[in-house]
Design a protein around this motif. Structure first.
Motif, short mmCIF file in Angstrom:
data_model
loop_
_atom_site.label_atom_id
_atom_site.label_comp_id
_atom_site.label_asym_id
_atom_site.label_seq_id
_atom_site.Cartn_x
_atom_site.Cartn_y
_atom_site.Cartn_z
N ALA A 288 -3.62 118.38 9.12
CA ALA A 288 -4.84 118.18 9.90
C ALA A 288 -6.07 118.68 9.14
CB ALA A 288 -4.73 118.89 11.24
N ALA A 289 -5.93 119.84 8.49
CA ALA A 289 -7.05 120.35 7.70
C ALA A 289 -7.37 119.43 6.54
CB ALA A 289 -6.72 121.75 7.18
N GLY A 290 -6.33 118.91 5.88
CA GLY A 290 -6.56 117.98 4.77
C GLY A 290 -7.22 116.69 5.24
N ALA A 291 -6.75 116.16 6.38
CA ALA A 291 -7.35 114.94 6.92
C ALA A 291 -8.82 115.18 7.30
CB ALA A 291 -6.56 114.46 8.14
N SER A 292 -9.07 116.36 7.87
CA SER A 292 -10.46 116.68 8.21
C SER A 292 -11.32 116.73 6.96
CB SER A 292 -10.52 118.03 8.94
OG SER A 292 -9.76 117.98 10.14
N ALA A 293 -10.76 117.31 5.90
CA ALA A 293 -11.52 117.37 4.65
C ALA A 293 -11.83 115.96 4.12
CB ALA A 293 -10.74 118.16 3.59
N ILE A 294 -10.84 115.07 4.20
CA ILE A 294 -11.05 113.69 3.73
C ILE A 294 -12.12 113.00 4.54
CG2 ILE A 294 -9.96 111.44 3.48
CD1 ILE A 294 -7.32 112.92 2.93
N PHE A 295 -12.00 113.06 5.87
CA PHE A 295 -12.98 112.38 6.73
C PHE A 295 -14.37 112.99 6.58
CE2 PHE A 295 -9.12 111.28 9.35
CZ PHE A 295 -9.16 109.93 9.06
N PHE A 296 -14.42 114.30 6.44
CA PHE A 296 -15.72 114.94 6.29
C PHE A 296 -16.37 114.53 4.97
CE2 PHE A 296 -18.52 118.55 5.30
CZ PHE A 296 -19.27 118.57 6.46
N ALA A 297 -15.60 114.50 3.89
CA ALA A 297 -16.13 114.09 2.60
C ALA A 297 -16.60 112.64 2.65
CB ALA A 297 -15.08 114.28 1.51
N ALA A 298 -15.82 111.78 3.31
CA ALA A 298 -16.22 110.39 3.44
C ALA A 298 -17.51 110.24 4.23
CB ALA A 298 -15.10 109.57 4.10
N TYR A 299 -17.64 111.05 5.28
CA TYR A 299 -18.87 111.00 6.08
C TYR A 299 -20.09 111.41 5.26
CZ TYR A 299 -22.43 112.74 9.29
OH TYR A 299 -23.61 112.98 9.89
N VAL A 300 -19.91 112.52 4.50
CA VAL A 300 -21.03 112.99 3.67
C VAL A 300 -21.40 111.95 2.63
CG1 VAL A 300 -21.70 114.74 1.98
CG2 VAL A 300 -20.47 115.42 4.04
N TYR A 301 -20.38 111.37 2.00
CA TYR A 301 -20.64 110.41 0.92
C TYR A 301 -21.34 109.16 1.44
CZ TYR A 301 -19.86 107.59 -3.22
OH TYR A 301 -20.04 106.80 -4.32
N LEU A 302 -20.97 108.70 2.64
CA LEU A 302 -21.49 107.43 3.14
C LEU A 302 -22.78 107.57 3.93
CD1 LEU A 302 -18.14 105.79 4.34
CD2 LEU A 302 -19.44 105.27 2.27
N PHE A 303 -22.96 108.68 4.64
CA PHE A 303 -24.06 108.73 5.62
C PHE A 303 -25.07 109.84 5.38
CE2 PHE A 303 -20.34 107.00 7.90
CZ PHE A 303 -20.82 105.73 8.15
N VAL A 304 -24.78 110.83 4.57
CA VAL A 304 -25.71 111.94 4.41
C VAL A 304 -26.59 111.70 3.17
CG1 VAL A 304 -25.91 114.41 4.03
CG2 VAL A 304 -24.14 113.53 5.55
#
Length: 304
Positions: A288-304
């Motif tokens: 779960a922590a790893g999946a959160s890291a992946i989704f969070f990184a994807a969010y930062v890369y695409l939207f921030v």
């Protein structure tokens, strides 16, 4: 890197696809943590580059503002001297025929243009070109309006770097073109002044010529100042955009770093899970922590 599970733990590992995924979780999280660390470092490097570029652009903008202020000051001094001359001297009109006899080049196209600039104040067009791109125009209006920096940031970031560079290049080319157009006129006027002061008509013509020359110089300085101002304003927009880019990359670097920490935490949890032989719960937390890291990184890369 190959992970070998001790023989005494193999019997506890579910020999299913999901079980194999759970066994590989530490390796996967290590790879993810390494990738996020690289992204965080890359974003920080880009932030530093944008800051450095903003400093260089600010220096160029300062040069243009310095030219603007110096030329406005020179124009004001020319007009002040002209006013003093009008108040202390009786000026007779310049006789065009006498000027033509002094310098036959005045009858050429460039010479007639020089006479028009000297006697009538008709300089080549020096109106700063209008900004063509609507996004650049909107950003400039926002910068010079009453909006806050936070309100202006989306408009400034929306400006394309390529289009802004094109607008700046066009403004600088207009400044150079005006200077190139004025140089031959200035040479003719300088030559005419030298010839005029060496003739018997000099005592009568010189004050009027000086007045015309002062008026010509004042208008030329004012025109050049406006062109330098247009260039300086575009440089200021470049500075603002580079600073916002730097801030954006800094935020992205920080958040990628947090994602890396989450992935490393997943590795630690998975390692403790194997050590404690409590794989079901703790390996689930690590996944779960790893999946959160992946989704969070994807969010930062695409939207921030």
């Amino acid at each position: 890197m190959k992970i070998k599970i001790p023989d005494n733990l193999k019997s506890d590992v579910p020999q299913t696809r999901w079980g194999k995924v759970l066994v590989a979780t530490p390796v996967i999280m290590t790879v993810i943590a390494t990738a996020l660390a690289g992204l965080a470092s890359s974003e920080m490097t880009r932030a530093q580059y944008s800051r450095s570029r903003a400093a260089q652009e600010q220096s160029k903008a300062g040069d243009q503002w310095g030219f603007f202020q110096a030329k406005r000051l020179r124009g004001a001094l020319q007009r002040s001297t002209l006013d003093l001359l009008h108040n202390t001297t009786d000026l007779s009109p310049l006789e065009v025929a006498s000027l033509l006899r002094l310098d036959s080049s005045l009858d050429s196209p460039v010479g007639r243009q020089a006479l028009a600039a000297l006697l009538e104040g008709q300089l080549p067009d020096a109106t700063p070109r209008a900004v063509g791109d609507p996004q650049v125009k909107a950003a400039l209006e926002a910068m010079h309006g009453s909006s806050s920096e936070a309100e202006n940031a989306p408009l400034i970031l929306r400006v394309s770097e390529t289009i802004l560079a094109d607008e700046l290049r066009a403004a600088k080319e207009q400044t150079s073109a005006f200077d190139a157009t004025m140089q031959p006129l200035g040479r003719i006027i300088d030559r005419l002044e030298g010839q005029l002061t060496g003739t018997p008509a000099a005592p009568r013509q010189s004050p009027a010529f000086v007045a015309a020359r002062l008026q010509y110089s004042a208008r030329r300085y004012d025109a050049e100042a406006r062109l330098n101002q247009a260039v300086a304003v575009l440089y200021e927009l470049q500075v603002a955009r580079s600073n916002l880019d730097a801030e954006r990359h800094h935020v992205r670097s920080q958040r990628f770093f947090f994602g890396m920490l989450a992935a490393q935490a997943a590795v630690i949890i998975a390692t403790f899970a194997i050590a404690a032989q409590k794989r079901n719960l703790l390996w689930g937390l690590s996944a779960a922590a790893g999946a959160s890291a992946i989704f969070f990184a994807a969010y930062v890369y695409l939207f921030v």
